[in-house]
Design an enzyme around this catalytic site. Structure first.
Site, PDB file in Angstrom:
ATOM      1  N   CYS A  44       7.117   7.024  22.666  1.00 51.89           N
ATOM      2  CA  CYS A  44       6.839   8.092  23.622  1.00 51.89           C
ATOM      3  C   CYS A  44       7.005   9.450  22.961  1.00 51.89           C
ATOM      4  CB  CYS A  44       7.767   7.991  24.832  1.00 51.89           C
ATOM      5  SG  CYS A  44       9.513   8.238  24.418  1.00 51.89           S
ATOM      6  N   CYS A  47      10.465  10.207  21.694  1.00 50.39           N
ATOM      7  CA  CYS A  47      10.759   9.645  20.367  1.00 50.39           C
ATOM      8  C   CYS A  47      10.255  10.576  19.270  1.00 50.39           C
ATOM      9  CB  CYS A  47      10.110   8.275  20.223  1.00 50.39           C
ATOM     10  SG  CYS A  47      10.724   7.029  21.360  1.00 50.39           S
ATOM     11  N   ASP A 448      -8.870 -12.217 -22.700  1.00 52.75           N
ATOM     12  CA  ASP A 448      -7.444 -12.208 -23.015  1.00 52.75           C
ATOM     13  C   ASP A 448      -7.013 -13.661 -23.190  1.00 52.75           C
ATOM     14  OD1 ASP A 448      -4.672 -11.334 -23.104  1.00 52.75           O
ATOM     15  OD2 ASP A 448      -4.524 -12.108 -21.054  1.00 52.75           O
ATOM     16  N   ASP A 628      -5.812 -10.669 -17.356  1.00 49.79           N
ATOM     17  CA  ASP A 628      -4.934 -10.807 -16.192  1.00 49.79           C
ATOM     18  C   ASP A 628      -3.709  -9.916 -16.220  1.00 49.79           C
ATOM     19  OD1 ASP A 628      -3.524 -12.236 -18.269  1.00 49.79           O
ATOM     20  OD2 ASP A 628      -2.345 -13.166 -16.678  1.00 49.79           O
ATOM     21  N   ASP A 632      -3.960  -5.501 -20.021  1.00 47.94           N
ATOM     22  CA  ASP A 632      -5.418  -5.607 -20.072  1.00 47.94           C
ATOM     23  C   ASP A 632      -6.107  -4.566 -19.198  1.00 47.94           C
ATOM     24  OD1 ASP A 632      -5.254  -7.969 -21.666  1.00 47.94           O
ATOM     25  OD2 ASP A 632      -4.819  -9.115 -19.847  1.00 47.94           O
TER      26      ASP A 632
END
Length: 729
Positions: A44, A47, A448, A628, A632
């Protein structure tokens, strides 16, 4: 403190992309000033008032603004203010609070843009169907007052719908005109406005024909193409932002007064910082006190930890695993290796963003051509009809509609969506709208090693060479360690049915291994130098029982499923294959030989990988990078197109254009074939659009096509393009 950078999403397929280097700079600037917190319990205005008043009263907080709809608070504060401190203040006020991840905020903005387009698409589709129903009555012979009533009802439905649903086109067209250039949205907006305006004019004069259905059909089909395009682009985020988020903002400095938490910007070369177990190293430096094991996968991509003791060099972003370390600073902040890696990515991303898709290149020629053609039709018919503006305007609008780039707008996204769906079924997720076009051009692939061609998990290879007693002792010691080699040995011996020996006082010695007592004998499992053994070229751990000679347990990384199939398929297509790894030469050479890869390079750092990819690109080669690790990321961003497994780190997945969802690499070869087919379909779609225009435009110019007929012809071409795209499935 979390860095938050917000960027207004654009639904335009030909929108300009903000340079990643600029985005990275903005992100770092925000790191010192802004924090976003989620407030799930606020509900509200009271708040809002309580939270803002409480935070604004906190020393160091400059401003606090609550968004009740999103249940968030944005706080501008001094660099010393941490998210934890603000969460504590809010807890004292009775409100639950959590720090928001920048990726969540970015994803929310992207999702909102997609929902916005979808909502406009639904509204235009609903309105189009209703106006079409009214048009059927008029086509069936409704006249006079009935026809006028249906026209006014159509206007009441169509005009508000156009004003709402066509806003993306109007906004982008206005932006382009404000910048004194043309894009595809300019003729689109002009056609929609003229069709709607002329229809309203005809309705006010009780004319026989109104074209509200044509205007709505245009809007609906163009939004459909826009939404398909948005779906292919929505996943992409800047890898530079991800890397920047990994930079540790504070460090524990050891001074005359003891330990103190300071901002990285406050550190100077020569300062001593303490890195606790489990923490990320905040600076580049040299270990002065302590010993531990360091996860260096950030820089090398290799999963096995390395020993770190006095005199050992460590780098920002590495993770301290087992013991506390005191590190003397040699570089911090913008001078750190992590920051330099982020710069590499930002530069590479900025280069990739200069790639222009086929549709964008076509749009540069298409938009001014459409305007000139419609203008020529208007002027020509004004002269031919002795000043009949109504007739000339009708024909000009028909030309605009019939040449409206619906089919052109669908040419790429329709194919991309179909191809993406096909590849998704094979376990590959397309993240970038131009990835398929770029993938089709690939003539070189760079892999890789660890985590890409291999699973990144070691496996014991010589268990059969050891006695049952040695295996049971090794299992008892390995079970007390979290080291990857220890875990691999534990899994292998347990699977073989080995029972652990009764070893007592098992203790892990950081950086060396595990020791314990077997009766009255000391037993150790760990590094060769610790046990007095001579290390070989293979990855290994050693076991010593009492005074007996050490015995070697060797390990090898297992191949990723489908790796051999993928390499064979690529070579069969005539594509050059290269292997780059941060690992030592022996295991890299062994893997290259197993897979039949002639070109390989070991001990490659992130900058080396990026330089290798850029060197291939400088020779005119179109490079696909498959990796990955965070090491890389720069190479992934520098490549013409890139792929990462789903197991990759977040920043690597973000930098890549395609994500491999499963563990199997075998779909890689088929992905290139599908990409080439997709590119052919795109070109076929352009040919369909061009052929349609070659037939339809002369008909419109000669005055044989009404705006409604033009809209129906435009719709037919759009449907044809979509059906051609579906052939990929």
């Amino acid at each position: 403190m979390t860095a938050v950078m917000t960027q207004r999403p654009s639904a335009c397929p030909a929108c300009a992309v903000t340079p990643a280097a600029e985005a990275l700079a903005q992100t770092r600037a925000a790191t010192e000033a802004r924090v976003m917190l989620s407030l799930p319990t606020i509900h509200c205005a009271g708040c809002i008032s309580t939270v803002e008043r409480g935070l604004n009263a906190t020393p160091g907080v400059r401003t606090a603004r609550v968004n009740l709809t999103l249940k968030r608070v944005a706080v501008e504060a001094d660099p010393e203010i941490t998210a934890d401190a603000l969460i504590g203040v809010l807890g004292g006020l009775g409100y639950e609070a959590h720090e928001l991840d920048p990726g969540v905020i970015s994803a929310t903005a992207t999702d909102k843009a997609g929902r916005d387009i979808l909502m406009r698409l639904a509204v235009s589709g609903f309105a189009m169907m209703n106006v079409m129903l009214l048009s059927v009555a008029i086509w069936s012979g409704a006249a006079d007052a009935t026809r006028d009533l249906f026209h006014w009802i159509s206007a009441a439905i169509a005009l508000p719908t156009i004003a709402f649903s066509a806003q993306p086109f109007f906004r982008n067209a206005w932006s382009a005109l404000s910048a004194r250039h043309l894009n595809m949205d300019v003729p689109i907006s002009l056609a929609i406005l003229l069709a709607g305006g002329m229809s309203l004019y005809e309705t006010m004069l009780s004319g026989s024909h109104a074209y509200f259905d044509a205007a709505l059909s245009l809007t609906f089909f163009l939004l459909a193409g826009r939404y398909l395009d948005h779906r292919t682009r929505a996943v992409a985020r800047s890898a530079a932002e991800e890397l920047a988020a990994l930079e540790v903002p504070r460090a524990l400095r050891i001074g005359a007064m003891g330990e103190e938490m300071v901002a990285i910007s406050a550190l100077a070369v020569g300062d001593i910082v303490r890195v606790k177990p489990g923490a990320r190293v905040p600076v580049d430096g040299v270990v002065t006190v302590g010993q531990s094991e360091i996860d260096r996968s950030l820089l090398t991509g290799e999963t096995l930890p390395v020993f770190a003791g006095q005199g050992q060099v460590v780098s920002a972003g590495e993770v301290n695993l087992t013991g506390p370390l005191d590190v003397r600073v040699t570089a911090a902040g913008e001078d750190s290796s992590l920051h330099r890696m982020a710069d590499l990515v930002a530069i590479a991303e900025s280069s990739k963003n200069r790639y222009t898709s086929l549709a964008d290149r076509a749009a540069r020629i298409y938009a001014p051509g459409v305007h000139l053609l419609a203008l020529a039709a208007f002027i020509g018919w004004m002269v031919a009809s002795a000043g009949d503006m109504r007739l000339a305007l009708n024909i000009a609008v028909a030309v605009l509609i019939i040449t409206c780039p619906c089919a052109l707008g669908l040419a790429v996204p329709a194919v991309t969506t179909a191809a993406s769906g096909r590849l998704f079924k094979k376990g590959m997720l397309i993240k970038d709208g131009t990835a398929l076009e770029r993938l089709a051009e690939v003539d070189s692939v760079v892999f890789d090693k660890t985590g890409t061609l291999t699973m990144g998990a070691p496996e014991a290879t010589n268990l059969t060479n050891h006695t049952a007693d040695d295996l049971s002792v090794a299992l008892a010691l390995a079970a007390g360690s979290a080291h990857p080699l220890a875990r691999a040995l534990t899994a292998a011996t347990t699977a073989a049915g080995i029972n652990a020996a009764q070893v007592t006082d098992v203790t892990e010695v950081p950086g060396y291994g595990v020791e314990g007592r077997l009766g009255d004998r000391m037993v150790r499992f760990g590094r060769a130098e610790w046990l007095g053994a001579e290390a070989g070229t293979e990855t290994a751990a050693w076991l010593r029982v009492g005074d007996a000679a050490p015995v070697e347990f060797t390990f090898a990384d297992s191949l990723r499923p489908g790796a051999e199939t993928a390499i064979a398929a690529l070579k069969q297509q005539g594509i050059a294959v290269h292997l780059l790894s941060g690992d030592a030469a022996a295991p890299v050479a062994d893997l290259a030989a197993r897979l039949g890869i002639d070109s390989w390079q070991a001990s490659a750092l992130p900058a080396d990988k990026a330089a290798f990819v850029q060197a291939l690109g400088a020779k005119g080669q179109r490079v696909l990078m498959v990796g990955d690790g965070l090491n890389d990321t720069a190479a992934l961003a520098a490549a013409h197109v890139s792929i990462s497994p789903a197991t990759a780190l977040d920043a690597a997945r973000v930098a890549s254009d395609i994500v491999l969802l499963g563990a199997d690499l075998s779909p890689l070869g088929e992905a290139l074939i599908t990409a080439r087919k997709a590119t052919r379909r795109i070109k076929e779609n352009f040919a369909i659009a061009a052929g349609y225009n070659m037939i339809a435009v002369p008909i419109a110019l000669l005055g044989f096509a009404t705006p409604l007929a033009a809209a129906l012809a435009m719709s037919a071409s759009s449907i044809t393009v979509s059906l051609n795209a579906l052939r990929l499935r």
